[in-house]
Scaffold this active site. Structure first.
Site, PDB file in Angstrom:
ATOM      1  N   SER A 174       0.951  -1.272  -0.209  1.00 44.53           N
ATOM      2  CA  SER A 174      -0.153  -0.010  -0.074  1.00 44.53           C
ATOM      3  C   SER A 174       0.926   1.191   0.163  1.00 44.53           C
ATOM      4  O   SER A 174       1.472   1.412   0.931  1.00 44.53           O
ATOM      5  CB  SER A 174      -0.676   0.020   1.371  1.00 44.53           C
ATOM      6  N   HIS A 185      -1.364  -1.120  -4.221  1.00 48.23           N
ATOM      7  CA  HIS A 185      -2.575  -0.841  -3.619  1.00 48.23           C
ATOM      8  C   HIS A 185      -2.789   0.810  -3.313  1.00 48.23           C
ATOM      9  O   HIS A 185      -1.827   1.334  -2.768  1.00 48.23           O
ATOM     10  CB  HIS A 185      -2.969  -1.612  -2.267  1.00 48.23           C
ATOM     11  N   ASP A 212      -4.839   3.936  -1.837  1.00 45.70           N
ATOM     12  CA  ASP A 212      -5.671   4.224  -0.718  1.00 45.70           C
ATOM     13  C   ASP A 212      -6.155   5.670  -1.163  1.00 45.70           C
ATOM     14  O   ASP A 212      -5.414   6.761  -1.104  1.00 45.70           O
ATOM     15  CB  ASP A 212      -5.297   4.323   0.450  1.00 45.70           C
ATOM     16  N   MET A 233      -8.810   8.712   0.079  1.00 43.37           N
ATOM     17  CA  MET A 233      -9.393   8.982   1.284  1.00 43.37           C
ATOM     18  C   MET A 233      -9.781  10.572   0.954  1.00 43.37           C
ATOM     19  O   MET A 233      -8.955  11.428   0.655  1.00 43.37           O
ATOM     20  CB  MET A 233      -8.474   9.085   2.441  1.00 43.37           C
ATOM     21  N   HIS A 281      -8.700   1.671  -4.100  1.00 46.64           N
ATOM     22  CA  HIS A 281      -9.323   1.592  -2.915  1.00 46.64           C
ATOM     23  C   HIS A 281     -10.271   2.947  -2.611  1.00 46.64           C
ATOM     24  O   HIS A 281      -9.291   3.717  -1.922  1.00 46.64           O
ATOM     25  CB  HIS A 281      -8.648   0.930  -1.745  1.00 46.64           C
ATOM     26  N   MET A 304     -11.823   5.163  -0.369  1.00 50.93           N
ATOM     27  CA  MET A 304     -12.649   5.482   0.936  1.00 50.93           C
ATOM     28  C   MET A 304     -13.377   6.763   0.759  1.00 50.93           C
ATOM     29  O   MET A 304     -12.689   7.797   1.532  1.00 50.93           O
ATOM     30  CB  MET A 304     -11.554   5.149   1.898  1.00 50.93           C
ATOM     31  N   MET A 319     -11.822  -5.450   5.349  1.00 54.30           N
ATOM     32  CA  MET A 319     -11.148  -4.602   6.283  1.00 54.30           C
ATOM     33  C   MET A 319     -10.722  -5.117   7.505  1.00 54.30           C
ATOM     34  O   MET A 319     -11.713  -5.499   8.053  1.00 54.30           O
ATOM     35  CB  MET A 319     -11.927  -3.089   6.266  1.00 54.30           C
ATOM     36  N   ASP A 337      -6.938  -6.121   4.301  1.00 50.31           N
ATOM     37  CA  ASP A 337      -6.451  -4.783   4.285  1.00 50.31           C
ATOM     38  C   ASP A 337      -6.426  -4.141   5.618  1.00 50.31           C
ATOM     39  O   ASP A 337      -7.231  -4.120   6.111  1.00 50.31           O
ATOM     40  CB  ASP A 337      -7.018  -3.984   3.185  1.00 50.31           C
TER      41      ASP A 337
HETATM   42  C1  DX5 Z   1      -6.358   1.687   5.788  1.00 51.95           C
HETATM   43  C2  DX5 Z   1      -5.777   1.433   4.337  1.00 51.95           C
HETATM   44  C3  DX5 Z   1      -4.917   0.684   4.253  1.00 51.95           C
HETATM   45  C4  DX5 Z   1      -3.523   1.103   4.841  1.00 51.95           C
HETATM   46  C5  DX5 Z   1      -3.038  -0.334   5.405  1.00 51.95           C
HETATM   47  O1  DX5 Z   1      -7.333   2.977   5.863  1.00 51.95           O
HETATM   48  O2  DX5 Z   1      -7.069   1.121   3.528  1.00 51.95           O
HETATM   49  O3  DX5 Z   1      -4.545  -0.072   2.827  1.00 51.95           O
HETATM   50  O4  DX5 Z   1      -2.544   1.392   4.001  1.00 51.95           O
HETATM   51  O5  DX5 Z   1      -1.844  -0.166   6.024  1.00 51.95           O
HETATM   52  P1  DX5 Z   1      -1.233  -1.107   7.063  1.00 51.95           P
HETATM   53  O6  DX5 Z   1      -0.872  -2.283   6.301  1.00 51.95           O
HETATM   54  O7  DX5 Z   1      -0.186  -0.363   7.526  1.00 51.95           O
HETATM   55  O8  DX5 Z   1      -2.248  -1.274   8.076  1.00 51.95           O
HETATM   56 ZN    ZN Z   2      -6.574   0.264   1.477  1.00 57.77          ZN
END
Ligand code: DX5
Ligand code: ZN
Length: 222
Positions: free
Chosen positions: A6, A31, A33, A35, A64, A66, A135, A173
């Site tokens: 990620s 991956h 993320d 947000m 991903h 969010m 998750m 994840d």
């Molecule tokens: C969390 C994200 C993850 C995050 C995981 O909100 O969706 O993808 O990057 O990070 P680690 O592996 O450090 O928990």
């Molecule tokens: Zn993620």
């Protein structure tokens, strides 16, 4: 088995370099993320970042979302080079339309379930998705501890997949490291997102291959 580092856990000042590092380390997917500061209490980056990183590698981009309003983001991320886009089951009755829209953009379709959300919320869509994301932390931040109570959800998803002859991937994840990845693989996961535990390593290639070997062995019951 797919190992997806990620980018959230990489150096935000060096995204291109970090993407190349993951690619050279033979990560299967990257991956990404996204947000929005509303669905989760944090903001990461947008389609323009994905677009410029797309030039650096042919790796699968696992995006991903969010985000509370993914309707306006699907096309920009598809155009930016996403290979797979995951939206959240918490969006309720907007889910079917969103899954259809992702598919119509020629991108693979993912559906995510947060820790407090029952896996039954994803069940009606299993035949329409390429990936189910369970998750294993509450989304928003990297570096949080793995929530053990999510293991039965993975088992349930794997049972549905087997019983119905479906072939969506089961991705985990949050808090995934060498130990928790093995627990998830035993439960039926086949796609492992890992931020802190991978990008934090100097020898990323070694960490990725070690995780891949461990989960492959675990899935084979060894
Ligand atoms: C969390 C994200 C993850 C995050 C995981 O909100 O969706 O993808 O990057 O990070 P680690 O592996 O450090 O928990
Ligand atoms: Zn993620």
């Amino acid at each position: 088995m797919i190992i997806a580092p990620s980018l959230l856990a990489s150096d935000f000042g060096k995204f291109a370099k970090e993407t190349i590092r993951a690619s050279k380390a033979k990560a299967d997917w990257l991956h990404l993320d996204i947000m929005d500061g509303h669905f989760v209490p944090n903001i990461s980056f947008g389609p323009e970042v994905v677009r410029v990183l797309r030039r650096e590698t042919k790796m699968t981009f696992d995006v991903h979302l969010m985000c509370s309003n993914p309707e306006i983001l699907l096309e920009p991320f598809a155009k930016a080079g996403a290979d797979l886009i995951t939206i959240h089951a918490e969006l309720g009755d907007r889910v079917p339309q969103l899954l259809w829209k992702i598919r119509s953009l020629g991108v693979k379709v993912g559906l995510a379930v947060n820790p407090p959300t029952g896996i039954a919320n994803a069940e009606p869509y299993l035949s329409q998705i390429d990936l189910l994301l369970v998750m294993t932390v509450n989304p928003g931040f990297g570096g949080q501890p793995f929530i053990q109570e999510m293991l039965p959800k993975i088992q349930q998803a794997a049972a549905w997949r087997r019983e119905r002859g479906l072939n969506f991937r089961i991705e985990v994840d949050g808090g995934i490291n060498q130990t928790t990845a093995v627990e998830c693989a035993r439960a039926g996961a086949d796609t492992f997102v890992s931020g802190t535990a991978l990008f934090g390593q100097r020898q990323l290639g070694r960490a990725i291959s070690k995780m891949r070997q461990a989960v492959t062995r675990a899935a084979a019951g060894q």
